[in-house]
Scaffold this motif. Sequence first.
Motif, PDB file in Angstrom:
ATOM      1  N   ARG A 298       0.889  -1.181  -0.050  1.00 17.32           N
ATOM      2  CA  ARG A 298       0.008   0.002  -0.082  1.00 17.32           C
ATOM      3  C   ARG A 298       0.976   1.260   0.046  1.00 17.32           C
ATOM      4  NH1 ARG A 298      -3.050  -1.362   3.690  1.00 17.32           N
ATOM      5  NH2 ARG A 298      -4.941  -1.833   2.425  1.00 17.32           N
ATOM      6  N   ASN A 299       2.096   1.271   0.553  1.00 16.13           N
ATOM      7  CA  ASN A 299       3.215   2.096   0.532  1.00 16.13           C
ATOM      8  C   ASN A 299       4.111   2.416  -0.345  1.00 16.13           C
ATOM      9  OD1 ASN A 299       2.188   3.803   3.378  1.00 16.13           O
ATOM     10  ND2 ASN A 299       1.983   1.814   3.733  1.00 16.13           N
ATOM     11  N   GLY A 300       4.030   1.422  -1.363  1.00 13.14           N
ATOM     12  CA  GLY A 300       4.903   1.280  -2.409  1.00 13.14           C
ATOM     13  C   GLY A 300       6.320   0.726  -2.034  1.00 13.14           C
ATOM     14  N   VAL A 301       6.282  -0.165  -0.886  1.00 13.47           N
ATOM     15  CA  VAL A 301       7.683  -0.744  -0.345  1.00 13.47           C
ATOM     16  C   VAL A 301       7.415  -2.357  -0.948  1.00 13.47           C
ATOM     17  CG1 VAL A 301       8.851  -1.449   1.468  1.00 13.47           C
ATOM     18  CG2 VAL A 301       7.633   0.769   1.415  1.00 13.47           C
ATOM     19  N   SER A 302       8.771  -2.527  -1.593  1.00  9.76           N
ATOM     20  CA  SER A 302       8.736  -4.158  -1.664  1.00  9.76           C
ATOM     21  C   SER A 302       9.024  -5.000  -0.709  1.00  9.76           C
ATOM     22  CB  SER A 302       9.951  -4.425  -2.788  1.00  9.76           C
ATOM     23  OG  SER A 302       9.657  -3.548  -3.816  1.00  9.76           O
ATOM     24  N   VAL A 303       8.477  -6.373  -0.742  1.00  5.29           N
ATOM     25  CA  VAL A 303       8.574  -7.275   0.498  1.00  5.29           C
ATOM     26  C   VAL A 303       9.297  -8.467  -0.056  1.00  5.29           C
ATOM     27  CG1 VAL A 303       7.584  -8.591   1.890  1.00  5.29           C
ATOM     28  CG2 VAL A 303       6.269  -6.487   1.305  1.00  5.29           C
ATOM     29  N   LEU A 304      10.320  -8.829   0.613  1.00  8.90           N
ATOM     30  CA  LEU A 304      10.963 -10.185   0.451  1.00  8.90           C
ATOM     31  C   LEU A 304      11.073 -11.273   1.494  1.00  8.90           C
ATOM     32  CD1 LEU A 304      14.424  -8.632  -0.875  1.00  8.90           C
ATOM     33  CD2 LEU A 304      12.440  -8.836  -2.038  1.00  8.90           C
ATOM     34  N   GLY A 305      10.760 -12.479   1.082  1.00  9.36           N
ATOM     35  CA  GLY A 305      10.884 -13.373   2.090  1.00  9.36           C
ATOM     36  C   GLY A 305      12.481 -13.807   2.119  1.00  9.36           C
ATOM     37  N   THR A 306      12.577 -15.035   2.872  1.00  9.13           N
ATOM     38  CA  THR A 306      14.018 -15.340   3.315  1.00  9.13           C
ATOM     39  C   THR A 306      14.178 -16.885   2.973  1.00  9.13           C
ATOM     40  OG1 THR A 306      14.008 -13.541   5.288  1.00  9.13           O
ATOM     41  CG2 THR A 306      15.783 -15.197   5.081  1.00  9.13           C
ATOM     42  N   PHE A 307      15.301 -17.113   2.153  1.00 11.92           N
ATOM     43  CA  PHE A 307      15.318 -18.594   1.918  1.00 11.92           C
ATOM     44  C   PHE A 307      16.919 -18.638   2.824  1.00 11.92           C
ATOM     45  CE2 PHE A 307      17.788 -21.815  -0.846  1.00 11.92           C
ATOM     46  CZ  PHE A 307      16.970 -22.697  -0.215  1.00 11.92           C
ATOM     47  N   ILE A 308      16.924 -19.497   4.057  1.00  9.40           N
ATOM     48  CA  ILE A 308      18.056 -19.427   4.889  1.00  9.40           C
ATOM     49  C   ILE A 308      18.417 -21.004   4.959  1.00  9.40           C
ATOM     50  CG2 ILE A 308      16.629 -19.199   6.831  1.00  9.40           C
ATOM     51  CD1 ILE A 308      18.960 -17.938   8.213  1.00  9.40           C
ATOM     52  N   THR A 309      19.643 -21.243   5.151  1.00  6.97           N
ATOM     53  CA  THR A 309      20.336 -22.408   5.612  1.00  6.97           C
ATOM     54  C   THR A 309      21.516 -22.186   6.760  1.00  6.97           C
ATOM     55  OG1 THR A 309      22.264 -22.614   3.848  1.00  6.97           O
ATOM     56  CG2 THR A 309      19.695 -23.681   3.331  1.00  6.97           C
ATOM     57  N   GLU A 310      21.357 -22.763   7.595  1.00  8.74           N
ATOM     58  CA  GLU A 310      22.445 -22.855   8.778  1.00  8.74           C
ATOM     59  C   GLU A 310      22.510 -24.155   9.350  1.00  8.74           C
ATOM     60  OE1 GLU A 310      20.458 -19.317  11.467  1.00  8.74           O
ATOM     61  OE2 GLU A 310      19.069 -20.573  10.944  1.00  8.74           O
TER      62      GLU A 310
ATOM     63  N   ASP B 232       7.726 -10.009  -3.295  1.00 12.31           N
ATOM     64  CA  ASP B 232       8.522  -9.195  -4.549  1.00 12.31           C
ATOM     65  C   ASP B 232       9.900 -10.131  -4.451  1.00 12.31           C
ATOM     66  OD1 ASP B 232       6.570  -7.191  -5.128  1.00 12.31           O
ATOM     67  OD2 ASP B 232       6.989  -6.909  -3.094  1.00 12.31           O
ATOM     68  N   GLY B 233      10.072 -10.843  -3.728  1.00 12.58           N
ATOM     69  CA  GLY B 233      11.646 -11.660  -3.994  1.00 12.58           C
ATOM     70  C   GLY B 233      12.254 -12.391  -2.791  1.00 12.58           C
ATOM     71  N   TRP B 234      13.468 -12.429  -2.682  1.00  9.76           N
ATOM     72  CA  TRP B 234      14.018 -13.065  -1.583  1.00  9.76           C
ATOM     73  C   TRP B 234      15.429 -12.535  -1.219  1.00  9.76           C
ATOM     74  CZ3 TRP B 234      11.202 -17.211   0.390  1.00  9.76           C
ATOM     75  CH2 TRP B 234      10.090 -17.790  -0.163  1.00  9.76           C
ATOM     76  N   LEU B 235      15.562 -12.735   0.069  1.00  6.30           N
ATOM     77  CA  LEU B 235      16.896 -12.624   0.429  1.00  6.30           C
ATOM     78  C   LEU B 235      17.432 -13.933   0.718  1.00  6.30           C
ATOM     79  CD1 LEU B 235      19.103 -11.207   2.121  1.00  6.30           C
ATOM     80  CD2 LEU B 235      17.944 -11.583   4.227  1.00  6.30           C
ATOM     81  N   VAL B 236      18.532 -14.394   0.110  1.00  2.00           N
ATOM     82  CA  VAL B 236      19.115 -15.583   0.197  1.00  2.00           C
ATOM     83  C   VAL B 236      20.395 -15.711   1.497  1.00  2.00           C
ATOM     84  CG1 VAL B 236      20.314 -17.394  -1.029  1.00  2.00           C
ATOM     85  CG2 VAL B 236      18.627 -16.223  -2.171  1.00  2.00           C
ATOM     86  N   ASN B 237      20.312 -16.560   2.243  1.00  2.00           N
ATOM     87  CA  ASN B 237      21.279 -16.273   3.644  1.00  2.00           C
ATOM     88  C   ASN B 237      21.761 -17.795   3.559  1.00  2.00           C
ATOM     89  OD1 ASN B 237      22.593 -15.564   5.820  1.00  2.00           O
ATOM     90  ND2 ASN B 237      20.758 -15.110   6.971  1.00  2.00           N
ATOM     91  N   ILE B 238      22.972 -18.056   3.065  1.00  2.00           N
ATOM     92  CA  ILE B 238      23.540 -19.354   3.605  1.00  2.00           C
ATOM     93  C   ILE B 238      24.767 -19.034   4.422  1.00  2.00           C
ATOM     94  CG2 ILE B 238      24.772 -21.306   2.039  1.00  2.00           C
ATOM     95  CD1 ILE B 238      22.087 -20.639   0.929  1.00  2.00           C
ATOM     96  N   GLU B 239      24.392 -19.627   5.575  1.00  2.00           N
ATOM     97  CA  GLU B 239      25.203 -19.635   6.620  1.00  2.00           C
ATOM     98  C   GLU B 239      25.732 -20.772   7.273  1.00  2.00           C
ATOM     99  OE1 GLU B 239      24.970 -16.169   9.253  1.00  2.00           O
ATOM    100  OE2 GLU B 239      22.906 -15.821   8.892  1.00  2.00           O
ATOM    101  N   ASN B 240      26.286 -21.690   6.359  1.00  2.00           N
ATOM    102  CA  ASN B 240      27.001 -22.968   6.749  1.00  2.00           C
ATOM    103  C   ASN B 240      28.122 -23.084   5.500  1.00  2.00           C
ATOM    104  OD1 ASN B 240      23.764 -23.670   5.698  1.00  2.00           O
ATOM    105  ND2 ASN B 240      25.600 -24.424   4.180  1.00  2.00           N
TER     106      ASN B 240
END
Length: 694
Positions: free
Chosen positions: A223-235, A271-279
């Motif tokens: 509603r405020n023109g801000v893109s939203v990302l989910g998270t794909f994470i491995t640890e 609107d997309g993904w943060l990819v976080n590979i922490e291993n």
Amino acid sequence: MPTAGRGAGPRARAQPDAATARPAPPPGLAGAGAGAEQGPGQRHVTGRERSRARPGREMDAARRDGAKSGEKRKREPEPEPEAEQRSFLPALESQGTTVLHKTVSFAPHPLPARQFDRNTTEPISFYLSSLEELLAWKPTSDDDFNVATMPLANREPPLHSKRPRTLVCHDMKNGYLEDRFIQGSASRDPYVFYHWQYIDIFVYFSHHPVTVPPVAWTNAAHRNGVSVLGTFITEWTSGAALCESFLAGEAAAYHAVAVQLGRIAHFYRFDGWLVNIENTLSEAAVRNLPLFLRDLREQLRRDVPGGLVLWYDSVLQSGELHWQNELNEKNRVFFDACDGLFTNYNWKEEHLERMGAQAGERLADIYVGIDVFARGEVVGGGFETNKALRLIRKHNFSAAIFAPGWVYEHLGKENFLRNENRFWGLLAELLPTHRISTLPFSTCFCLGMGKGRFSAGQEEEVRPWYNLSAQEIQPLFMDQQATGGAGSWLHTRCSLQDAWNGGSCLLIEGIIPPDAGHVAVRCQLPPNSSCLCCTNWRRSCPRWRSRWNSPHAAPAPSVLVLDADNLCSSLPGVPSLEASQVLWHKGPGTNQLSLSLTLRWSYPPSQARCFRIHCQGMACPRGQVLPLPEQLLGVAHNTLYRVVSLAVPEVPPKESCHVEFFVEPVLNEGAAVERSRWGRLVLVYSDPASTSTY
């Protein structure tokens, strides 16, 4: 996601405490809607509601029968009870009202635990816990509650302009707290974020492998023109094994993961993904990692217009896990494969100086991390976060503000709104803003929470509620002192004591200098637009035309900017209703049943800001129709609504009862919709042994 000293691992996972636990639905007919947006068990009925429940219902029925407004309807003789029973429902069906016949059954029909709360059957947001769940994911109608209804609003300047951007990464107790209840909760003092004009990207973070953003956050951000990302994470060790299973083999394996992530973002409309590979990664896995990132970016570009893939500063090109706190040759291969880099938090200014040459023309694609909790050797944090942000802006980088919920978690719920405004006010001069550039523009300044619920300025219920899908566009809150010692000041803040629609309004307060000729409120509109602006002021508004020498305040409940060319467009037709997922339980009281069901309807998505769900029960002993009081069940921000634990009369032997549901569209323009244009569904229910034809 790194924490103190960054060898300490991710933030500890915390579960909701008793204060945030989901309250049980209240008993009785009025405690029927899912979440806090339902009516309480017993509540005061306002004059506005009484007018709806009065005997004008016969007039509405007459209009559906074909009687025109103002036309006198002839009084018909009283039919015998059995004749009345047999004629009532066919007449409704001919009027376009949906009529559904159900036999009461207590056989268990559990709904999918992923999408519905196990205890209440309320719709909930969810995550995926494994690679197997990700690869097996297929959308069904049970997922419809989780689909965002608010498209990403057009904004100026656009996201991909060259100026530095601001990203907020929301991490609070591993996520999916009160915000997981799609239809809202009764949380008394919830966490809300509302400074959207300061940020460009919102990341919902948790330690679950596939974090799908709760739909309420996506609606509020879009509603405020801000893109939203989910998270794909491995640890940890399990994360390393997961990565080996899809990265170390053939291209088809990582391609399948990229396809599924793209499909999920497309279906749920984020609107997309943060990819976080922490291993650590094997040589084969790290070799394929940049290829996977490119594949994912291509999938998103096909499935999600403007889709983004961001990489978190963690694993290196060698496969070693070692946070760099900057872009350099050891991690550049991942930066080149995606849309941006989110750096770790333990940087110094020399890191920023080195990154300038590495980034080249992509300075804005480097999001320098700031941990508001100030764990490790970091710059700033807390109310000194501006120190870190100032250095980042000095070198023209974007910023990634991690866990600004510190204000709520560390300082507590008391005075949260005041502390939140203080936190963002300290950063304001370093945060470029954006504005919404499309019409219609409408806001009542609702925060998506409240101590009560208002409609058209009238308080309908006194009860706390929380639903970010109901949050509306907020102003830039400010606290200005006059220059030159004139003694005037101006302060804007949210007020939970009053509202036009929802649970809050904008409060403008201050002292006007004695020499001021007038006071004006300016609304900046999209360029080259033909529009009409309407503002609703409450109570003290006229005093703003006077000169003050003492503090005064004026609530501004709503601002509405309409496209003048579309004002004469006809209202949409009556939405057709359907009911499914009907569940029965005994109780909660004597001679009562508990009913849960899902209502669905159709309506043009751009026409209504929300829908109000009403119901009225009808008991039918010995052929008589005895109406029960009408009530507001809740508010829907999608074209479906889950009614939960509605108390209805128990069916007498060999009889039937019915309950009526109404869907009232709340239009963007604020115009009231005649009751004859509401959606209506009648559920007729009978005992299994009943032989009644009603």
